[in-house]
Design a protein around this motif. Structure first.
Motif, PDB file in Angstrom:
ATOM      1  N   LEU A  15       0.818  -1.220   0.000  1.00 48.36           N
ATOM      2  CA  LEU A  15       0.000   0.000   0.000  1.00 48.36           C
ATOM      3  C   LEU A  15       0.853   1.272   0.000  1.00 48.36           C
ATOM      4  O   LEU A  15       0.337   2.370  -0.169  1.00 48.36           O
TER       5      LEU A  15
ATOM      6  N   LEU B 155      -8.858  -2.476  -3.409  1.00 45.21           N
ATOM      7  CA  LEU B 155      -8.553  -3.249  -2.204  1.00 45.21           C
ATOM      8  C   LEU B 155      -9.797  -4.070  -1.884  1.00 45.21           C
ATOM      9  O   LEU B 155     -10.892  -3.521  -1.786  1.00 45.21           O
TER      10      LEU B 155
ATOM     11  N   TYR C   4      -4.544  -6.492  -1.855  1.00 45.74           N
ATOM     12  CA  TYR C   4      -4.267  -5.252  -2.571  1.00 45.74           C
ATOM     13  C   TYR C   4      -3.129  -5.511  -3.536  1.00 45.74           C
ATOM     14  O   TYR C   4      -2.068  -5.974  -3.114  1.00 45.74           O
TER      15      TYR C   4
ATOM     16  N   TYR D  46      -7.470  -9.504   3.446  1.00 46.78           N
ATOM     17  CA  TYR D  46      -7.249  -8.303   2.642  1.00 46.78           C
ATOM     18  C   TYR D  46      -6.499  -8.683   1.386  1.00 46.78           C
ATOM     19  O   TYR D  46      -5.627  -9.559   1.427  1.00 46.78           O
TER      20      TYR D  46
ATOM     21  N   ARG E 232      -9.035   2.889  -4.041  1.00 49.12           N
ATOM     22  CA  ARG E 232      -8.220   4.003  -3.558  1.00 49.12           C
ATOM     23  C   ARG E 232      -8.487   5.210  -4.411  1.00 49.12           C
ATOM     24  O   ARG E 232      -8.425   5.132  -5.631  1.00 49.12           O
TER      25      ARG E 232
END
Ligand code: MYR
Length: 131
Positions: free
Chosen positions: A21, A102, A119, A117, A95
């Protein structure tokens, strides 16, 4: 049911995920030990979420399938929604700064709340116990 208060117990690959991230090392170290607590109160397709951690406390009123805005503790802004899929909560968030997605899910496994999660190709998990 997800209802109740959940305290983070352990993380799996969470630092790599935060690195992807773009979160710097100092913040990653702090965030890995953020003492995150989430209180979930679901009624039909509405969910109230109370989040508290070393960084902040936050109250959210969410409806499944209805987009909302959410900022990460470092200020990164996301927009997206939670969906209900059987016994799983599925979240898709974008985002705002780079348009990347995400995804996250919440599910109960052996009495623990497992939040996964993803991403940009990196998967992680945080596992919560009832408190
Ligand atoms: C909630 O249900 O708790 C609110 C909505 C959550 C949105 C997605 C959460 C992604 C969190 C990623 C953690 C990033 C690490 C700094």
């Amino acid at each position: 049911s997800f209802n109740g208060t959940w305290k983070v117990d352990r993380n799996d690959n969470y630092e790599k995920f935060m690195e992807q991230l773009g979160i710097n090392m100092v913040k990653r170290k702090l965030a890995a030990h953020d003492n995150l607590k989430i209180t979930i109160e679901q009624t039909g397709d509405k969910i109230k979420i109370k989040e508290s951690s070393n960084f902040r406390t936050l109250d959210l009123d969410i409806t499944f399938g209805v987009p909302f805005e959410y900022s990460l503790a470092d200020g990164t802004e996301l927009s997206g929604s939670w969906f209900s899929e059987g016994d799983t909560m599925m979240g898709t968030f974008t985002r705002k700064d780079n348009g990347k997605v995400l995804t996250t899910t919440r599910t109960i496994v052996d009495g623990e709340l497992v939040q996964s999660y993803n991403y940009d190709g990196v998967d992680a998990k945080r596992i919560f116990k009832r408190s």
